[in-house]
Structure formats: structure tokens, C-alpha cells
Design a protein around this motif. Structure first.
Motif, PDB file in Angstrom:
ATOM      1  N   LEU A  35       1.110  -0.885  -0.274  1.00 14.28           N
ATOM      2  CA  LEU A  35       0.090  -0.104  -0.002  1.00 14.28           C
ATOM      3  C   LEU A  35       0.566   1.430  -0.464  1.00 14.28           C
ATOM      4  N   ARG A  36       0.503   2.245  -1.064  1.00  5.84           N
ATOM      5  CA  ARG A  36       1.351   3.123  -0.986  1.00  5.84           C
ATOM      6  C   ARG A  36       0.440   4.476  -0.331  1.00  5.84           C
ATOM      7  N   ARG A  37       1.355   5.418   0.486  1.00  4.81           N
ATOM      8  CA  ARG A  37       0.732   6.312   1.352  1.00  4.81           C
ATOM      9  C   ARG A  37       0.860   7.495   0.477  1.00  4.81           C
ATOM     10  N   TYR A  87      -0.408  -2.142  -4.261  1.00  5.20           N
ATOM     11  CA  TYR A  87      -0.432  -2.226  -5.580  1.00  5.20           C
ATOM     12  C   TYR A  87       0.016  -4.659  -5.899  1.00  5.20           C
ATOM     13  N   ASP A  88       0.317  -4.400  -6.317  1.00  2.00           N
ATOM     14  CA  ASP A  88       1.418  -6.119  -5.718  1.00  2.00           C
ATOM     15  C   ASP A  88       2.175  -6.248  -5.165  1.00  2.00           C
ATOM     16  N   TYR A  89       2.884  -7.664  -4.176  1.00  4.36           N
ATOM     17  CA  TYR A  89       3.604  -6.808  -3.633  1.00  4.36           C
ATOM     18  C   TYR A  89       4.673  -8.015  -4.103  1.00  4.36           C
ATOM     19  N   LEU A 105      10.277  -8.046  -0.604  1.00  5.01           N
ATOM     20  CA  LEU A 105      12.403  -7.595  -0.551  1.00  5.01           C
ATOM     21  C   LEU A 105      12.951  -7.211  -1.849  1.00  5.01           C
ATOM     22  N   SER A 106      12.363  -6.781  -2.195  1.00  4.85           N
ATOM     23  CA  SER A 106      12.990  -5.366  -3.784  1.00  4.85           C
ATOM     24  C   SER A 106      13.064  -4.120  -2.883  1.00  4.85           C
ATOM     25  N   ARG A 107      14.288  -3.791  -3.886  1.00  2.00           N
ATOM     26  CA  ARG A 107      14.731  -2.749  -3.314  1.00  2.00           C
ATOM     27  C   ARG A 107      14.542  -1.471  -4.657  1.00  2.00           C
ATOM     28  N   SER A 129      14.134   6.293  -7.725  1.00  2.00           N
ATOM     29  CA  SER A 129      13.355   5.551  -6.459  1.00  2.00           C
ATOM     30  C   SER A 129      12.315   5.066  -6.465  1.00  2.00           C
ATOM     31  N   LYS A 130      11.215   5.166  -7.654  1.00  2.00           N
ATOM     32  CA  LYS A 130      10.125   4.400  -8.026  1.00  2.00           C
ATOM     33  C   LYS A 130      10.386   3.355  -9.302  1.00  2.00           C
ATOM     34  N   ILE A 131      11.250   2.496  -9.147  1.00  2.00           N
ATOM     35  CA  ILE A 131      11.474   1.635  -9.975  1.00  2.00           C
ATOM     36  C   ILE A 131      12.128   0.707  -8.904  1.00  2.00           C
TER      37      ILE A 131
HETATM   38  N1  LIG Z   1       5.637  -3.031  -5.021  1.00  4.88           N
HETATM   39  C1  LIG Z   1       6.387  -3.017  -3.587  1.00  4.88           C
HETATM   40  N2  LIG Z   1       6.466  -4.504  -3.011  1.00  4.88           N
HETATM   41  C2  LIG Z   1       7.516  -4.474  -2.533  1.00  4.88           C
HETATM   42  N3  LIG Z   1       8.000  -3.820  -1.936  1.00  4.88           N
HETATM   43  C3  LIG Z   1       7.549  -2.357  -2.181  1.00  4.88           C
HETATM   44  C4  LIG Z   1       7.312  -2.105  -3.407  1.00  4.88           C
HETATM   45  N4  LIG Z   1       7.072  -0.919  -3.833  1.00  4.88           N
HETATM   46  C5  LIG Z   1       7.981  -0.387  -3.052  1.00  4.88           C
HETATM   47  N5  LIG Z   1       8.406  -0.999  -2.722  1.00  4.88           N
HETATM   48  C6  LIG Z   1       9.962  -0.586  -1.159  1.00  4.88           C
HETATM   49  O1  LIG Z   1       9.607   0.036  -0.133  1.00  4.88           O
HETATM   50  C7  LIG Z   1      10.294   0.722  -0.139  1.00  4.88           C
HETATM   51  C8  LIG Z   1      10.352   2.511   0.045  1.00  4.88           C
HETATM   52  O2  LIG Z   1       9.230   2.853  -1.091  1.00  4.88           O
HETATM   53  P1  LIG Z   1       9.319   4.061  -1.648  1.00  4.88           P
HETATM   54  O3  LIG Z   1       8.799   4.151  -3.369  1.00  4.88           O
HETATM   55  O4  LIG Z   1       9.126   5.465  -0.896  1.00  4.88           O
HETATM   56  O5  LIG Z   1      10.985   4.421  -1.756  1.00  4.88           O
HETATM   57  P2  LIG Z   1      11.944   5.878  -0.755  1.00  4.88           P
HETATM   58  O6  LIG Z   1      13.479   5.371  -1.388  1.00  4.88           O
HETATM   59  O7  LIG Z   1      11.751   5.573   0.706  1.00  4.88           O
HETATM   60  O8  LIG Z   1      10.856   7.311  -2.057  1.00  4.88           O
HETATM   61  P3  LIG Z   1      11.049   8.283  -1.306  1.00  4.88           P
HETATM   62  O9  LIG Z   1      12.425   9.115  -0.832  1.00  4.88           O
HETATM   63  O10 LIG Z   1      10.553   8.893  -2.405  1.00  4.88           O
HETATM   64  O11 LIG Z   1      10.059   7.962   0.104  1.00  4.88           O
HETATM   65  C9  LIG Z   1      11.731   0.372  -1.005  1.00  4.88           C
HETATM   66  O12 LIG Z   1      12.341  -0.259  -0.362  1.00  4.88           O
HETATM   67  C10 LIG Z   1      10.813  -0.465  -2.070  1.00  4.88           C
HETATM   68  O13 LIG Z   1      11.759  -1.199  -2.422  1.00  4.88           O
END
Ligand SMILES: Nc1ncnc2c1ncn2[C@@H]1O[C@H](COP(=O)(O)OP(=O)(O)OP(=O)(O)O)[C@@H](O)[C@H]1O
Length: 666
Positions: free
Chosen positions: A312-314, A362-364, A367-369, A422-424
Motif C-alpha cells: 500500500l502506498r500512502r 499494488y502487488d507486493y 524483498l525488493s529494493r 526511487s520508484k523502480i
Molecule cells: N510493490 C512493492 N512491493 C514491495 N516493496 C515495495 C513495493 N513498492 C515499493 N517497495 C519498497 O518500499 C520501500 C519504499 O519505497 P519508496 O518508493 O517510498 O522509496 P523511497 O526511497 O522511500 O522514496 P521516497 O524518498 O520518495 O519516499 C522501498 O524499499 C521499496 O523497495
């Protein structure tokens, strides 16, 4: 009962290598050659003929009835003993004349020309009408219709498949095969060590053979399972999926992230209407508004209705003014199914976080980065150590994957709009996915002034800047001088990369239209290389999947066996598992799992265990000798009989159980 009981001494006379019976066996083709393709007693005194060209097996065997003295009837693990007069078991006495299967028939005795591979002679496999429900598999009856084992049901295809004239892998009658599909198989001579074809699919048929001939210290247990690295990866991902907050850990799961990794902000997450067990995925507490204009946070959460995990992205502090924004945008984005885009499922607003938040589900991907975390942060957290350079093939992999994502997005009349490191997200094997699609479309629903074409052109430029950022290890915000950065690429990468990136970033020439399709045509060679690697990866995974399929099958039959053995009383029957059919099953357990060498040392061959379990599962006609621990009682029976006992015993358990057959209620 079908089993035969006779004194142990008689058994001993039948085991070991074949003995001469005082008459000439040289003209009789050894049954081991017929059945297995070779005879392990050939050099140990087996007096039968091992040269197939020397005799006509058809003529020889047709005359004979089933004989316990024949070499194949000899359990290989036992030692030869002095010759004594043989006593036939009652089954053997009644046995039908032995007709070798698949050999000795006119068709298999053909000349070499016919066995030469000729596609024109291959008949197409056409499944005929078969009725799974009407047949018993290998004689394994489903008594009272109590427990209908899907594997057994599959097996019943064997009797229902087409008659001669069709290639039939599953046929139980190999004579028919020999006449119909003989041209598939070369003569035995060309398979000196292989089994007669086609194999019985019921038996354990891994893609590669087990190396049973190896010495114990040479055997690798992992030959039977998926590679350790792959298993570890998958397990880690499962652990990550199950992680919950410490406050929930006692009730929800025993798998959790060590408390030391949890930050103070982890606590106090709310339960949403249809989502529970929220777990933060952000690795820092920074409120970054650069991507969407609002700070965003990512949580793993479980859906109360489906039980599945989602990300969940908030968007913190977002106030929705137009409901249509969510409905219109989601309708379009839900259609996007692409391997390089994280699928979005829904969007909704909530006040559960103490503000007005907009949430995207979104789909989870455990352990993705992000590419930012993986490639653009200082190595090992050391700010003086620059991130390491991305190898060229990895960079091409990223380019191909993003191109693939954009192709789907653009052809669905959408634009990605959020192409930044940061969004891939990156999972195993350099697999990447765009993880924040649709958000900008909702947030800027009312004040977007650009056309779709403009947004798609912007996507291409952002794509180019992303690659420059990754290739130069520079965050996008610090890319102030793109031409200089592009020039610097030449030092590390081929001119191809530089040209591709320059094309993406440059404005289109007048009259020329730039599109993702044009770009893909330009990098076609790299796309094919990437496609090939993906297919190879897929092949490897299929290989491991097939192996796990067989292991799953073995686990299943073992679980059922364990529910029967050592059970004690059942209903009115005292010591149920020690009496009747169950006793033979117990001895079978000993034979499979408690085997010992001649000197009493445990034999731990996994190959033996797996092949026995699968023979039981298949209920084949092969004989097995079961001896009680005190050597007083010996049973000679077929796996088919054992399987019938097994089914009877299990069905009895099912009848007595409250819950019914396993799997019926969960
Ligand atoms: N669909 C997903 N499934 C699993 N992990 C995810 C998914 N989307 C994001 N993440 C993980 O969530 C974490 C935070 O993501 P985010 O996009 O907020 O990155 P961020 O570096 O914190 O960016 P920002 O600084 O813009 O907040 C990251 O480690 C990312 O790998």
C-alpha cells in the motif's frame, strides 16, 4: 490376502545372483537385459545370455511361464547363497505365461533403417476420448468412492488412452506400443544402459537420472531438490511476506523481522477497513515530496477478504476533491498487465492515519529494493565510497525492461510519468518494475494541462535521464549538465548505449515522431539477447519445478502413510495399525526407511526412498519382499497389492474421521 508366507530359508535361496540350475541357460536372454537393458550380475556368475543378437527372445520366452528363478525376480540387495530347491510362491505358480513387453514383437525387431529419426514417420499424438471416472488405475480401486486421489485419477488415463496406432506415452500395455510406436525407439542395442522405452510415467521420472551408482560420499542430497541458493531466496521472501509488527507477532505469526530492525515509527499503525497487519517498508523517515508533491509511505498489508499481501502506498495529507479522479484513472491502469510494471489494484482515501490520506494498493514483491537504494547509495553505507559501476549487460537489461513497460503503457494510451530510480523496484536477477504508476494521474487529474502525446514524449526523456543517472551513478536531481554526463559514458560503456540514451533525451527532429516503438526497433539486438536470457531462465525454473512436483507427490503419499502407521486403536479394533493389511504397510515402512547394509549399517539412499514411494503411489506390478524384523515372516507382494492395502487403510481412517479426506475442507 494376496501375500504369500513361507519360511525365511526359502526366501534366502531366491536371492542373490542367479544360479545355474544344472542346465544350459546360455541361449536364454537374461530378463534383466530385457527389462532394464543391462544385468548387474553379468560379471558375477549370471549364466543367462547377455547378448541380444544371439537368441530370439520371442521364441524363447513365449515357451516359458513365470519363473521365480529368473534373474529379474532376484532382489538385488541380498547376497547369493548356496543352491537349494526352490519353492514357488502361490502367486508365481498361478502366474500367466510371461510375454516380454515391447520386445520380441516383429516391429521392434526391425532393421536399423527404420529406427533412424524420420519426422515423416512420426504420427501425431491425438488424445482420444477417455473417461477419468470409469477406470481403476493399475488395479487400485477407490473403495466406496471415499477418497478420490487426483493422482490416481490421472493414472486411470493409462487404461483409457487410445489403442494401437497412436503414440501413447501412458499406455500400460507395451506390446501395443511396440507395434504402434516402434519407429520412435531405436533397438535396444543403442541403449546399452537405458531402460526400455517408453518409461512408466508413474515412476519417478526426473529430467536427469539419479546418480544411484555413486558411492554414499559422492551422492549429493541436493540432486533431489532445488538448488540451495534458490531455496534460500524463496524462503527469505516468504519470511519477509510473513513479517508483522512486534505487537501482532504473538498472535499472527512466528515469522518476523528482528525487533532491532524496527524503527520507533513502526509502531501505532492503524487497521484499515479491509486491510490489516500493516508493516512499513520504507527504509528512512525522510518526508520526500519530490515524486508526487506529497510525502509517500509504503506498507505491506494483508487484504482481509482475500488473505493476499499487497504493497500500500500512502500519500500523506492528500485531500481528494473529485471522486472521478480515482474511478477514471484506476479503470485504465487496472488494464495494464506487464512483467515490468507493478500491477495496481485499487485506490481509496482514508482518515485512519490521523490525516486525509490517499492509498494505492499494488502487488507486493517481497524483498525488493529501489534502483536508488541499490545503485545510487554509497557502497556499504560509507559516504566516501562511491557506488560501484553497473555492468553494461545489466544496464542493457534495465533498458530492455523499461522499454517493455513503456511499450505496454503507451499502447494503452497512458503515460508512466514516474520514471525515477526511487520508484523502480528491483527483485532477484536484475528484474525491475515501475512501482508507482497511476499516482501522478490521480494527483494531477484536475490540473494536468499536457496532452497524452506530450506526456509520452516526456516519458522517453525521463527514461534517458534515468539511464544516464544509473550509468554515471549520479542522482537525477544532480544531473545538471546532461551533454557532459553523456560524454562521460564513452569511458565506461559502448557507443551503442550512448547513442540510445542520446536519442531518448534529444528533442525529435522536425517532422519526425519519436515513439517507444522506434526506440525498440533501434535496440532490437539487445532485446533479443535479453529475451533469450529470459527464456533460459524460464527453462531452468521449469526444470526445478518439475523436480518439486515429484517431491510434492512423494511428500503427499508419505503424509498419508504416516497417518496409518503406529496409530494404535481405531474404533473397536485394538492395535489397528499392527493388524491386518496395516502390518504389511509397517513392514514396507521398514523396507523403505530403515534399510540396513549387510553389516547392519543404515542405508540412507534417497533414491531408494523416492523410487519406493513412487512405486507405491503408482501401484505398479513390481514385486517387493517385506521381511519382519525378527526374520520370521516374509511377504512377497506387488506394489499394486500394497497400494490397495494402503487405500483400504486410509479410507478406513477417513470413515472414522470427523473432518473427512484431507484437502476436502481446507
Ligand atoms: N510493490 C512493492 N512491493 C514491495 N516493496 C515495495 C513495493 N513498492 C515499493 N517497495 C519498497 O518500499 C520501500 C519504499 O519505497 P519508496 O518508493 O517510498 O522509496 P523511497 O526511497 O522511500 O522514496 P521516497 O524518498 O520518495 O519516499 C522501498 O524499499 C521499496 O523497495
Amino acid at each position: 490376502m494376496a501375500a504369500t508366507r513361507y519360511p525365511t530359508n526359502d526366501l534366502r535361496r531366491q536371492v542373490g545372483s542367479p544360479r545355474s540350475k544344472g542346465r544350459e541357460n546360455k541361449d536364454t536372454l537374461c530378463r534383466n537385459i530385457l527389462i532394464y537393458g543391462n544385468c548387474r550380475y553379468e560379471d558375477q556368475g549370471c549364466t543367462f545370455n547377455h547378448d541380444q543378437n544371439k537368441t530370439s527372445p520371442q521364441a524363447d520366452f513365449a515357451k516359458k511361464t513365470f519363473n521365480v528363478d529368473s534373474p529379474s525376480f532376484t532382489p538385488s540387495s541380498q547376497q547369493p547363497t548356496a543352491a537349494k530347491k526352490t519353492t514357488l510362491s502361490s502367486q508365481a505358480a498361478n502366474a500367466a505365461p510371461f510375454t516380454p513387453r515391447g520386445v520380441g514383437t516383429p516391429n521392434l525387431q526391425q532393421t536399423t533403417e527404420t529406427s533412424v529419426f524420420n519426422p515423416a514417420t512420426i504420427r501425431e499424438f491425438t488424445p482420444q476420448n477417455y473417461d477419468i471416472g470409469n477406470n481403476n488405475t493399475n488395479g487400485v480401486a477407490q473403495e466406496n468412492g471415499l477418497y478420490n486421489d487426483p493422482f490416481t485419477a490421472m493414472g486411470s488415463l493409462a487404461t483409457g488412452l487410445p489403442p494401437a496406432g497412436q503414440f501413447n506415452l501412458y499406455a500400460s500395455e507395451h506390446n501395443a506400443l511396440a507395434s504402434s510406436g516402434a519407429s520412435f525407439y531405436p533397438q535396444h542395442g543403442s541403449f546399452p544402459t537405458g531402460p526400455i522405452q517408453p518409461p512408466n510415467y508413474h515412476l519417478y521420472q526426473p529430467f536427469d537420472t539419479y546418480r544411484q551408482e555413486l558411492q554414499p560420499w559422492q551422492r549429493a542430497t541436493y540432486d533431489f531438490f532445488m538448488p540451495a541458493k534458490m531455496r534460500e531466496e524463496l524462503q527469505k521472501r516468504m519470511f519477509a511476506t510473513q513479517q508483522v509488527m512486534p505487537s501482532e507477532s504473538l498472535t499472527v505469526s512466528s515469522l518476523r523481522r528482528p525487533c532491532s530492525l524496527l524503527t520507533p515509527t513502526d509502531s501505532g499503525l492503524p487497521q484499515l477497513e479491509r486491510w490489516h497487519s500493516l508493516f512499513p517498508l520504507d527504509t528512512n523517515n525522510r518526508k520526500n515530496t519530490a515524486s508526487f508533491g506529497y510525502p509517500s509511505w509504503v506498507y505491506k498489508a494483508q487484504n482481509s477478504r482475500t488473505g493476499r499481501h499487497y504493497a500500500l502506498r500512502r500519500l500523506e495529507g492528500y485531500r481528494l476533491t473529485n471522486e472521478k479522479a480515482i474511478l477514471t484513472v484506476m479503470k485504465e491502469w487496472k488494464k495494464i498487465k506487464n512483467a515490468n510494471v507493478v500491477t495496481v489494484h485499487e485506490a481509496f482515501t482514508t482518515r485512519e492515519f490521523g490525516d486525509s490520506s490517499l492509498i494505492f494498493a499494488y502487488d507486493y514483491h517481497p524483498l525488493s529494493r529501489t534502483l536508488q537504494e541499490h545503485h545510487l547509495q554509497p557502497a556499504h553505507g560509507n559516504r566516501y565510497r562511491p557506488p560501484s559501476t553497473i555492468p553494461e549487460n545489466v544496464l542493457w537489461g534495465y533498458i530492455c525492461q523499461i522499454a517493455n513497460a513503456l511499450k505496454t503503457i503507451h499502447s494503452n494510451k497512458l503515460a508512466a510519468r514516474c520514471i525515477e530510480p526511487s520508484k523502480i523496484i528491483l527483485s532477484d536477477n536484475h528484474r525491475i518494475r515501475l512501482s508507482a504508476c497511476s499516482i501522478v494521474d490521480v494527483v494531477q487529474f484536475e490540473n494536468n494541462t499536457k496532452s497524452l502525446h506530450e506526456l509520452q514524449q516526456e516519458d522517453l526523456v525521463k527514461f534517458g535521464r534515468l539511464i544516464v543517472s544509473l550509468a554515471t551513478s549520479t542522482p537525477i536531481a544532480h544531473l545538471n549538465n546532461i551533454p557532459v554526463a553523456l560524454d562521460s559514458l564513452g569511458a565506461k560503456y559502448s557507443a551503442n548505449i550512448k547513442d540510445a540514451v542520446a536519442w531518448l533525451i534529444a528533442p525529435p527532429n522536425s517532422g519526425e515522431s519519436k515513439s517507444i516503438e522506434n526506440f525498440i526497433s533501434g535496440i532490437a539486438t539487445h532485446m533479443t539477447t535479453f529475451f533469450d536470457l529470459a527464456l533460459q531462465d524460464n527453462d531452468e525454473k521449469q526444470f526445478h519445478l518439475a523436480r518439486e512436483l515429484e517431491n510434492g507427490r512423494a511428500a503427499r503419499i508419505m503424509m498419508k502413510l504416516m497417518t496409518i502407521l503406529e496409530r494404535g486403536d481405531l474404533g473397536a479394533v485394538q492395535g489397528w495399525s499392527e493388524t491386518g493389511d496395516r502390518y504389511q504397510l509397517k513392514l514396507f515402512r521398514d523396507y523403505v526407511f530403515h534399510r540396513v547394509e549387510a553389516d547392519g549399517k543404515p542405508n540412507l539412499s534417497l533414491g531408494h526412498i523416492l523410487s519406493c514411494l513412487n512405486k507405491l503411489d503408482a501401484g505398479i506390478d513390481e514385486m517387493v519382499v517385506l521381511t519382519s524384523r525378527d526374520n520370521e515372516t516374509v511377504f512377497v507382494l506387488t506394489y499394486r497389492e500394497l497400494r490397495q492395502m494402503f487405500d483400504r487403510a486410509f479410507n478406513e481412517l477417513v470413515k472414522h474421521s470427523k473432518t473427512g479426506a484431507p484437502g476436502a475442507n481446507n
